[in-house]
Design a protein around this motif. Sequence first.
Motif, PDB file in Angstrom:
ATOM      1  N   ALA A 139       0.760  -1.108   0.255  1.00 31.25           N
ATOM      2  CA  ALA A 139       0.264   0.378  -0.161  1.00 31.25           C
ATOM      3  C   ALA A 139       0.917   1.229   0.032  1.00 31.25           C
ATOM      4  CB  ALA A 139      -0.532   0.190   1.492  1.00 31.25           C
ATOM      5  N   GLY A 140       0.612   2.055   0.075  1.00 32.59           N
ATOM      6  CA  GLY A 140       0.782   3.840  -0.554  1.00 32.59           C
ATOM      7  C   GLY A 140       2.201   3.706  -1.579  1.00 32.59           C
ATOM      8  N   ASN A 141       2.076   3.145  -2.164  1.00 32.76           N
ATOM      9  CA  ASN A 141       2.945   3.285  -3.685  1.00 32.76           C
ATOM     10  C   ASN A 141       2.334   3.882  -4.873  1.00 32.76           C
ATOM     11  OD1 ASN A 141       6.024   1.314  -2.791  1.00 32.76           O
ATOM     12  ND2 ASN A 141       4.092   0.831  -1.465  1.00 32.76           N
ATOM     13  N   GLU A 157      -3.410 -12.452   1.423  1.00 30.81           N
ATOM     14  CA  GLU A 157      -3.599 -10.812   2.059  1.00 30.81           C
ATOM     15  C   GLU A 157      -3.476 -10.406   1.041  1.00 30.81           C
ATOM     16  OE1 GLU A 157      -3.449  -8.139   6.021  1.00 30.81           O
ATOM     17  OE2 GLU A 157      -3.557 -10.324   5.950  1.00 30.81           O
ATOM     18  N   VAL A 158      -3.787  -9.796   0.367  1.00 31.70           N
ATOM     19  CA  VAL A 158      -3.163  -8.130   0.275  1.00 31.70           C
ATOM     20  C   VAL A 158      -3.205  -7.194   0.127  1.00 31.70           C
ATOM     21  CG1 VAL A 158      -2.345  -7.552  -2.600  1.00 31.70           C
ATOM     22  CG2 VAL A 158      -2.632  -9.408  -2.580  1.00 31.70           C
ATOM     23  N   ASN A 159      -2.725  -6.244   0.232  1.00 33.07           N
ATOM     24  CA  ASN A 159      -2.973  -4.819   0.887  1.00 33.07           C
ATOM     25  C   ASN A 159      -2.322  -3.917  -0.037  1.00 33.07           C
ATOM     26  OD1 ASN A 159      -3.821  -2.386   1.630  1.00 33.07           O
ATOM     27  ND2 ASN A 159      -3.395  -2.954   4.121  1.00 33.07           N
ATOM     28  N   ALA A 160      -3.533  -3.301  -1.240  1.00 36.40           N
ATOM     29  CA  ALA A 160      -2.560  -2.852  -2.468  1.00 36.40           C
ATOM     30  C   ALA A 160      -3.570  -0.963  -2.352  1.00 36.40           C
ATOM     31  CB  ALA A 160      -3.127  -3.575  -3.783  1.00 36.40           C
ATOM     32  N   ALA A 161      -3.511  -1.178  -0.833  1.00 41.38           N
ATOM     33  CA  ALA A 161      -4.860   0.463  -0.465  1.00 41.38           C
ATOM     34  C   ALA A 161      -3.376   1.446  -1.112  1.00 41.38           C
ATOM     35  CB  ALA A 161      -4.764   0.623   0.361  1.00 41.38           C
ATOM     36  N   SER A 162      -4.083   2.356  -1.296  1.00 42.82           N
ATOM     37  CA  SER A 162      -3.506   3.892  -1.569  1.00 42.82           C
ATOM     38  C   SER A 162      -2.493   3.783  -2.683  1.00 42.82           C
ATOM     39  CB  SER A 162      -3.159   4.523   0.080  1.00 42.82           C
ATOM     40  OG  SER A 162      -2.247   5.930  -0.212  1.00 42.82           O
ATOM     41  N   ASN A 163      -3.250   3.709  -3.231  1.00 46.38           N
ATOM     42  CA  ASN A 163      -2.126   3.471  -4.798  1.00 46.38           C
ATOM     43  C   ASN A 163      -2.819   4.026  -6.235  1.00 46.38           C
ATOM     44  OD1 ASN A 163       0.242   1.794  -4.781  1.00 46.38           O
ATOM     45  ND2 ASN A 163      -0.594   0.337  -3.200  1.00 46.38           N
ATOM     46  N   GLN A 164      -2.220   3.805  -7.319  1.00 41.60           N
ATOM     47  CA  GLN A 164      -2.787   4.459  -8.548  1.00 41.60           C
ATOM     48  C   GLN A 164      -3.906   3.929  -9.063  1.00 41.60           C
ATOM     49  OE1 GLN A 164      -0.194   6.888 -10.323  1.00 41.60           O
ATOM     50  NE2 GLN A 164       0.297   8.265  -8.498  1.00 41.60           N
ATOM     51  N   GLY A 185      -8.149   3.651  -1.807  1.00 41.10           N
ATOM     52  CA  GLY A 185      -7.999   4.843  -1.623  1.00 41.10           C
ATOM     53  C   GLY A 185      -7.473   5.052  -3.366  1.00 41.10           C
ATOM     54  N   ASN A 186      -7.880   4.385  -3.861  1.00 44.83           N
ATOM     55  CA  ASN A 186      -7.576   3.879  -5.522  1.00 44.83           C
ATOM     56  C   ASN A 186      -8.579   3.839  -6.645  1.00 44.83           C
ATOM     57  OD1 ASN A 186      -4.866   2.138  -6.018  1.00 44.83           O
ATOM     58  ND2 ASN A 186      -5.798   1.007  -4.065  1.00 44.83           N
ATOM     59  N   GLY A 214      -8.530   5.369   3.004  1.00 45.17           N
ATOM     60  CA  GLY A 214      -9.284   5.943   1.998  1.00 45.17           C
ATOM     61  C   GLY A 214     -10.053   5.100   1.082  1.00 45.17           C
ATOM     62  N   GLU A 215     -11.079   5.930  -0.055  1.00 45.35           N
ATOM     63  CA  GLU A 215     -12.408   4.947  -1.011  1.00 45.35           C
ATOM     64  C   GLU A 215     -11.657   5.524  -2.024  1.00 45.35           C
ATOM     65  OE1 GLU A 215     -15.540   7.902   0.156  1.00 45.35           O
ATOM     66  OE2 GLU A 215     -15.742   6.506   1.819  1.00 45.35           O
ATOM     67  N   ASN A 216     -12.782   4.011  -2.680  1.00 48.21           N
ATOM     68  CA  ASN A 216     -12.149   4.647  -4.431  1.00 48.21           C
ATOM     69  C   ASN A 216     -13.979   5.464  -5.141  1.00 48.21           C
ATOM     70  OD1 ASN A 216     -10.136   2.387  -5.514  1.00 48.21           O
ATOM     71  ND2 ASN A 216     -11.139   1.970  -3.722  1.00 48.21           N
ATOM     72  N   PRO A 217     -13.662   5.614  -6.006  1.00 52.14           N
ATOM     73  CA  PRO A 217     -15.153   6.259  -7.023  1.00 52.14           C
ATOM     74  C   PRO A 217     -15.880   5.338  -6.948  1.00 52.14           C
ATOM     75  CG  PRO A 217     -13.204   6.877  -8.185  1.00 52.14           C
ATOM     76  CD  PRO A 217     -12.524   5.658  -7.302  1.00 52.14           C
ATOM     77  N   ILE A 218     -15.494   3.979  -6.943  1.00 51.98           N
ATOM     78  CA  ILE A 218     -16.867   2.815  -6.707  1.00 51.98           C
ATOM     79  C   ILE A 218     -17.477   2.726  -5.512  1.00 51.98           C
ATOM     80  CG2 ILE A 218     -15.091   0.925  -5.333  1.00 51.98           C
ATOM     81  CD1 ILE A 218     -16.982  -0.620  -7.337  1.00 51.98           C
ATOM     82  N   CYS A 219     -17.148   3.535  -4.118  1.00 52.55           N
ATOM     83  CA  CYS A 219     -17.998   3.403  -3.186  1.00 52.55           C
ATOM     84  C   CYS A 219     -18.757   4.369  -3.778  1.00 52.55           C
ATOM     85  CB  CYS A 219     -17.140   3.580  -2.212  1.00 52.55           C
ATOM     86  SG  CYS A 219     -15.688   2.756  -1.684  1.00 52.55           S
ATOM     87  N   PHE A 220     -18.804   5.803  -4.271  1.00 50.55           N
ATOM     88  CA  PHE A 220     -19.713   6.251  -4.981  1.00 50.55           C
ATOM     89  C   PHE A 220     -21.134   5.793  -5.393  1.00 50.55           C
ATOM     90  CE2 PHE A 220     -16.132   9.342  -2.824  1.00 50.55           C
ATOM     91  CZ  PHE A 220     -16.270   9.141  -1.921  1.00 50.55           C
ATOM     92  N   LEU A 221     -21.019   4.822  -5.969  1.00 52.57           N
ATOM     93  CA  LEU A 221     -21.958   4.337  -7.392  1.00 52.57           C
ATOM     94  C   LEU A 221     -23.130   4.060  -6.881  1.00 52.57           C
ATOM     95  CD1 LEU A 221     -19.620   2.261  -9.854  1.00 52.57           C
ATOM     96  CD2 LEU A 221     -19.880   4.850  -9.627  1.00 52.57           C
ATOM     97  N   CYS A 222     -24.126   3.652  -7.042  1.00 52.15           N
ATOM     98  CA  CYS A 222     -25.829   3.590  -7.104  1.00 52.15           C
ATOM     99  C   CYS A 222     -25.370   1.532  -6.509  1.00 52.15           C
ATOM    100  CB  CYS A 222     -26.878   4.197  -7.501  1.00 52.15           C
ATOM    101  SG  CYS A 222     -26.517   5.622  -8.332  1.00 52.15           S
ATOM    102  N   ASN A 223     -26.002   1.198  -5.745  1.00 53.13           N
ATOM    103  CA  ASN A 223     -26.407  -0.302  -5.123  1.00 53.13           C
ATOM    104  C   ASN A 223     -24.810  -0.320  -4.988  1.00 53.13           C
ATOM    105  OD1 ASN A 223     -29.143   0.502  -5.694  1.00 53.13           O
ATOM    106  ND2 ASN A 223     -28.599   0.209  -7.603  1.00 53.13           N
TER     107      ASN A 223
END
Length: 1304
Positions: A139-141, A157-164, A185-186, A214-223
């Motif tokens: 994460a964080g790369n 287990e894989v944590n790849a948070a906060s990347n691009q 956070g991607n 953080g969050e991903n844009p997918i979290c703001f999608l409906c349903n």
Amino acid sequence: MSANDPGDGAPWQDQRSASAKEAFLHLCAANGLKEEDLARPEKVTSIEMVLDDYCCMETLENFPKLKSVVLIQQAIQKLEGLTTCIELERLLLNENLIEKVEGLQNCAKLKKLYLSTNNIKDIGNGLEGLRSLEVLWIAGNQLTCLQGLQNASNLLEVNAASNQLTTIIGCFDQNLKLRSINLAGNRICSFKEVLDVARLRHLEQMNFSDPDWGENPICFLCNYQTYTLYHLSTLQVHDCMNVGPEEHRASEAAFSKKRLYYNMRIKMLKRQAADAIRSAKTLDEERRASIGRDLAAADNTLRRANAFQLARRDNAPEARPPQAEDPAESQDRQALVRRLQLNQVELEDTNAAWNSFSTAVHGERDAQIRALLLELQTGGNVRFEQGTPETDPWAAQIEDLVKGRFRAEEFSRFGILDLKVQSVTRLHHRSLRIRFEELLERLDDNGQKQVDHLFYVPDPRRAEEDLQSVAEEGLGEASPSSSSRPPRIILTNSVSIAEVARLDHYAKTEMGQASSRAVRRIARLQRERQTVAAGGSVATVDLLEDQASSSLVLPPVCSGVLMICSVFMAEQQSDNPPCFDGVAGDARELWANEPSTLPPAGPDLPGGDRHPRVLYRTRESDPKQKVWSVPWPELVLPEFLVEFDYQQMSEASHMQVKPRQAELGASIGRLLRDFAFFAKLGVEEQSSRTSANREEDVPIGQDSVLQHWPQALPELPTIERFEPSMWCQPLLMLLAVPQPESFSGLRVLNLHGRKLRRIEASTLQLLTGLETLILSFNSIESMGVIPQCQTLTTLDVSHNLMQKVSSMVGFPSLLRLDLSWNLLLSLEPLSILQRDVPQLEHLVILGNTATRGDNGRLMAIAKLSCLRTFDDQKVTPEEVEKGKASNSEHPQITEALLMQRSFVAPSKASVGGSTEARRPPLPGSLGYDPEKDRVCALLGQGGGGSSPSRMSTANWRSQVEVVDLRGLDLTDLSGLSNFPRCQSLRLCDNQLTGLDGLRGCPRLEELSVERNCLSNLSGLSHLQDLRRLDAGCNQITDVLDLQKLGKLCQLSLEDNFVDSLDTFAQLYGLMELYLSNNVVEELRSILLLKQLPKLIILDLSGNDLCSAPDYRLYTIFHLRKLKVLDGLPVTQAEQQEADHKFSGRVTMELLEDKLGPSPSCYTFRTVDLSGQGIRELGQLLNDDIFPSLRELILDGNPFSDIRNVGPLSKLLVLRMNKTRIDLEKGMLGDGDACGGIGTFPQLQVLEMGQSGITDISYFSQFPLQSLRILHLPGNDITKIEGLSNLEQLRELVIDKNKVKQLPA
């Protein structure tokens, strides 16, 4: 001695530099290593440093037994020094400056790797050899993808948070043991990513949102939560929150409802497309008939002339030289040949129009189905909102924008005056919008949001497909990791620049040329008609030369589609060259033909701070019209699709064609309208001309073109049955030359146009040298009526009535056969010809119904190896090779085919104790990945992939869940056996006549057999788990085998011959029933479906019962739980209207519901209809239906009139308590009413308590001579009167009234 003053023999003496030595000493000091530890470095198993200045890992190679290394915030830039650490199990290097994952290939025992908060941009092959790795934190790369995880197949287990990261599709294909994934956070913004990780059957924790990352844009999608929990059914933790069985069940219920709705929409689209094809087929047949009449007239005359000429030439005595053709006859012959060529061009144009229409309808259907599936698969975050300028203000604004950018003068060469917007589709692509607005916020410095609305310029060669693809998927995405630049997006503010290139390309297509010829043809016919009306003569116009004209004519109803996009225009600059020619074609080629001399501008997106430069060029003739070249797709957001029609100046544009556009939908209705216009072009003119010829008694084929042949071609007598005795009858004119002494010299026999039906077998026995037999334009229905002839080489049976060819035995020398313009319904005669006359070299079968497809020519070439010409066109060597290849393919179910067409669908774990192992796939899809789940691919990988257990060639059948055998022309199911776990089987588009081979798939849940040749459904009764059956487009008449399928939820039998609903009444689990375009006639058969408690979707459109008055309201009233009928939702207003119309009446449906069905009449002595809310008693309560009725109970109903009740000759007791009976107007029958109280001659008991009666004086008018008991309690009676004529009255009850005194 201390560690800071090492002695001899220590391992650090091998260090090659002072800095390395210093780093080593610092490492030792920080970890408290003593001299005795350094003397034996193999005992050092753990190194840990935090917030120190240890920048070099090279010294770690001196500790080969290390198991744990922790180096946090050390400014380390490179992974090194671990080649000797083969025992390493834990490596923690967070918060450093590492840019590349490397140097770990020898750490085979490494289980935990932490590389968070570094500068890593790519994993690459850095995990190669890490077979034991279970935990990876990266994460964080600066990662843009996760490719490379396949080297660590045992990851848990894989944590790849906060990347691009923008996508993870395919990244976890080899990590099937994963239990926890953190991607918070991607930049992930699509539900497709969720669908991809659904293959991980052990996944327990999935985080797209995390308070720490953080969050991903997918979290703001409906349903979002519903969709994720449905597809990831094994999750126990979602976005750091615990989830249980209740949440999973709720998500499954919500998604199932959505799937049901979209499945209904898809079915409706398929029905609309089928209805459009059916309607267009009628129009097509009318046009072909019109062209056929004209062609038959010319062909008849030409064939007669050719037959006479051939007979004179080949049957003439050798001593007589052949006569030269008269020049006048030659002129007429050429005119007829030209006319036939014109007719052939018209037929080819008709074929082109039909093929184009059929392709367009199927393409539009598939596109709309894809859109619906996309809407379902994205949880409604990609959807298409339809609007019209008349009803929606936003659509009216778009219409104003389009019309404001339309210039009629730029379309003048097409004959276009204006355009009319028909509909506007607003594109809701939430993930693209989030990406666009995020980019806008980052790049828009002044906060003014410099956004413009421009037209997207599609590829003119595939404009509709291009626009549809952009509408569904967007314009793509720039990949910063890729060195190649994406193609530039071309946009414009001019309708002509966006459309003219497409129109030019359309004009060059087969359909465009056919349309142009059709418009010119109607203009020519109109000129001919005007000239004839003026008394002039019309010369034959050679349309074959006219079609080469350079003038371009488009059909008046030509339509188009524009896409409007929002474009970020922060930094736009005039290009060099700045202008382009005003008549330039494809705007997409401007930069290819004249590359820009300006340097590339702006960094790769996303990630840079500088603005990407948008270049534009202006049109020389109008500087306001521009073309923009946008470098990156992220700067463009597709917003609207605008469908419009061109309004043209052509006279043909006044033709009104109005198909059922409302019923077929806007897009498909528009296609049908365009085809209907083409199908009508010239038909009325040709029909009127033919009618005029008939009125003037002009013989067929003899018009202004033919000036000389009427004298040369005499009318021939009719011979319906040709017998041997007719040879000696000169009046029959059987021979074109004087009869020779012997028939053996006759080589040509001309029987053209004799209305011939049969030739006796012995008639041709004397013609031992016969080579050519002409039987065109007769009434022959079978080849069996033509005698066998050993010497015959040419047989012409064109323009007859043959529907099939059963045999061609007895023609061993036949080389030419003309079967054109008959009634052949299939291509089966080709097999007969292959069997009986394989030596055939020339075959003509055009003009038959069976020859409309594209496979007739290839099939004929494949079956007849000696064929040289087909339909008067030469057979090429390439066609011969292609025919041989197709002829060698025999559709059979083989082991290799099954491996290629079988799939192991991703399994779903049970939820909340559910016993179902897999949820049903999305409608319209197979629910598998065609590359990852195909059996042959899994076997090639050694049985890996998503299969639940090790797969091999011995056990692969036991693991298959989906088999797809569509479009293989299978005729039987032999070979389809031993699939114990198969749950979905697709057999569409084959030639199956039975389903007896399905016993090898006992656990089938979904079966699709659409577009086969089935007449019944025998063979399905043992499929007790079947839930979904699609059997549309067959010839099914018998559905009795469905009675045992108690779990059936969805049943589709569209376009069959089902005439009864009896069988469906026993399918109690049925939720969806599709029976459109069958032969159900009786409206009351709807009542059979009342006992289906779950039925919510019903489609009966296209059946005869739909034409019944009030069909829809009747169905809605009796099927109370119905939500959708014939593709349209049942509204509350319709429910209320149906209740008002059908409730409160005594109908046969009410009687059957209360009393049960009866074939003719009811024999009940007592009928109780109390408390039914009856307002109208109707005309069913009489002796015809109730001949034995003694007691009728009507208590508690609000009716006021019984004048239509009766006669009931045996009625003794009538109870009408708590009603609203009107004694004055509602008791006695009159001229219009045949019943009433006077038709109950035996009535002895009458009860009318609590009915609001105030005056009983009207009883004096009622003929109640037998009445003995009268109960009138609880009314408002004030005076007892009018009862004097009730001579038999024994009991009168009037308590609870307002009577103050009794009569004396």
